[in-house]
Design an enzyme around this catalytic site. Structure first.
Site, PDB file in Angstrom:
ATOM      1  N   GLY A   1       9.732 -13.324  25.491  1.00 49.35           N
ATOM      2  CA  GLY A   1       9.584 -14.609  24.838  1.00 49.35           C
ATOM      3  C   GLY A   1       9.715 -15.757  25.822  1.00 49.35           C
ATOM      4  N   ALA A   2      10.443 -16.782  25.419  1.00 48.25           N
ATOM      5  CA  ALA A   2      10.607 -17.957  26.269  1.00 48.25           C
ATOM      6  C   ALA A   2      11.392 -17.664  27.541  1.00 48.25           C
ATOM      7  CB  ALA A   2      11.301 -19.067  25.490  1.00 48.25           C
TER       8      ALA A   2
ATOM      9  N   ASP B   1      -0.830 -10.992  23.820  1.00 51.38           N
ATOM     10  CA  ASP B   1      -2.134 -10.397  24.078  1.00 51.38           C
ATOM     11  C   ASP B   1      -2.797 -11.073  25.277  1.00 51.38           C
ATOM     12  OD1 ASP B   1      -1.505  -9.175  21.655  1.00 51.38           O
ATOM     13  OD2 ASP B   1      -2.606 -10.685  20.507  1.00 51.38           O
TER      14      ASP B   1
END
Length: 314
Positions: A224-225, A254
Site C-alpha cells: 500500500g502506501a 495491476d
C-alpha cells in the site's frame, strides 16, 4: 509478447460525489466506465507503454461486447471466449474526502467446456508466436477449481514463457507448487498465504521468504502506501514512491505488475518501474491506467538495505 489471462473480467463504473448518503438519492458529479479485471488492467498499462499484448478473457451478456469494445479502442488485442453467464459489473463510489466504497459482483459461473476453451485460447496465442510472459490475474470465477492457475502455469512453462500470478487464497497457494516466476500479493494476501501477521517490513520480508520456499521464484509484495518489497533467492529490495494526491487506488497493484513485467520482471530496476506505475495509477480517476507521460520515476527510491523494523500503516 505478453499474454494476460483474466478469467473474471469486469466493467468498472466509478461515480464521484461529495458525500454518500445511505438510504437517500445521491447525485454523482462525474461518472466513468472502464474495462476492468486485474489482467485487463495489466494489458492496458503494457499496451500504453508500447508492449505487444494480448488479453485473454471470457465474455458474456450485454456487458461483454462493451468491455471488448473498450479494450479494442485502447489498441489491445483481445482473445475472447464466449460464455453463457453475464460479465460482471463493479461499482466504485469516490467521496470528496477520497473515501472509496466498492461493490464487486461475483461474476458468472463457468462451465467445464468454457474453462477448457479458455485454456485453448492461451494455446492458440502461443502457436507460432514467442510469448515472453503469461500473467494470470485476479480471482477465479465459480466453476474453476483452485488449481486452475497452477495447471495453466505448468502448461506454458513447457513452451518457454515466464509466468506471473496475481491472485489470493487457495488459488495462490496452489499456484506456488507450479513454481511461477513471480507472485504479487498485497499485504493482506501475503499474510493469509504465509499464515502470519504482517505488521512491519520485517514481517513482510519473512512472509515473502516463506512463499519463496513454497515455490515462488520471486515475491513482489505490495504494501500500500508503505511501498513494495521484492524478495527472491538472488536478493531482496524495498522501495517507496510518494503520492501527493490519491484519487483512486483501483487497479494500482495491476499497474505495478505491468511496470514490473515491462521492465524485465526481475531485480531492483523492475521494482522501481513497478513503484512508478503504481504511484501514477493512484493519481488517476476510476480505473484509468497510467501511460508513460503519467510516470515520475525521480520520486522512486529503492534500497537493498531493508528497514525491517519499520511499522506498516494500519
Amino acid at each position: 509478447m505478453i499474454v494476460t489471462m483474466t478469467p473474471n473480467p469486469s466493467l468498472d463504473r466509478t461515480y464521484e460525489l461529495d458525500r454518500l448518503h445511505r438510504g437517500a438519492v445521491n447525485r454523482a458529479a462525474s461518472e466513468r466506465v472502464d474495462p476492468g479485471g486485474k489482467g485487463v488492467n495489466v494489458a492496458r498499462t503494457l499496451t500504453a507503454a508500447g508492449h505487444r499484448t494480448t488479453a485473454v478473457l471470457p465474455l458474456g451478456g450485454s456487458a461483454g461486447p462493451l468491455l471488448s469494445g473498450l479494450l479494442l479502442q485502447e489498441g489491445i488485442r483481445v482473445a475472447t471466449v464466449p460464455v453463457r453467464g453475464e460479465t460482471r459489473t463493479n461499482v466504485t463510489v469516490v467521496e470528496g474526502d477520497r473515501v472509496l466504497t466498492r461493490i464487486n459482483s461475483p461474476g458468472p459461473e463457468l462451465t467445464a467446456p468454457e474453462a477448457a476453451a479458455l485454456l485453448a485460447a492461451v494455446r492458440e496465442d502461443f502457436a507460432g508466436t514467442r510469448v515472453d510472459w503469461l500473467a494470470c490475474c485476479g480471482s477465479l470465477p465459480r466453476g474453476l477449481a483452485p488449481g486452475w492457475y497452477a495447471e495453466l502455469v505448468g502448461r506454458v512453462r513447457d513452451r518457454g514463457a515466464r509466468t506471473a500470478v496475481d491472485t489470493s487464497g487457495p488459488a495462490l497457494l496452489a499456484a506456488l507448487g507450479a513454481r511461477p516466476d513471480v507472485v504479487k500479493p498485497n499485504r493482506e494476501e501475503l499474510a493469509e498465504a504465509a499464515g502470519r501477521e504482517v505488521a512491519t517490513v520485517g514481517d513482510a520480508f519473512e512472509a515473502a521468504r516463506h512463499l519463496v520456499k513454497q515455490g515462488a521464484r520471486q515475491v513482489l509484495a505490495g504494501l500500500g502506501a508503505d511501498g513494495m518489497l521484492l524478495v527472491c533467492e538472488e536478493g531482496s529490495w524495498f522501495g517507496t514512491a510518494p503520492v501527493a494526491v490519491v484519487r483512486s487506488d483501483v487497479g494500482a497493484g495491476d499497474a505495478s505488475l505491468a511496470g514490473f513485467l515491462g521492465a524485465g520482471g526481475a531485480g531492483p530496476r523492475a521494482l522501481a518501474a513497478a513503484l512508478a506505475h503504481g504511484a501514477a495509477a493512484v493519481g488517476l480517476p476510476g480505473s484509468a491506467m497510467p501511460g508513460p507521460a503519467d510516470l515520475d520515476p525521480d520520486t522512486v527510491q529503492v534500497t537493498a538495505d531493508l528497514p525491517l523494523e519499520r511499522p506498516l500503516a494500519g
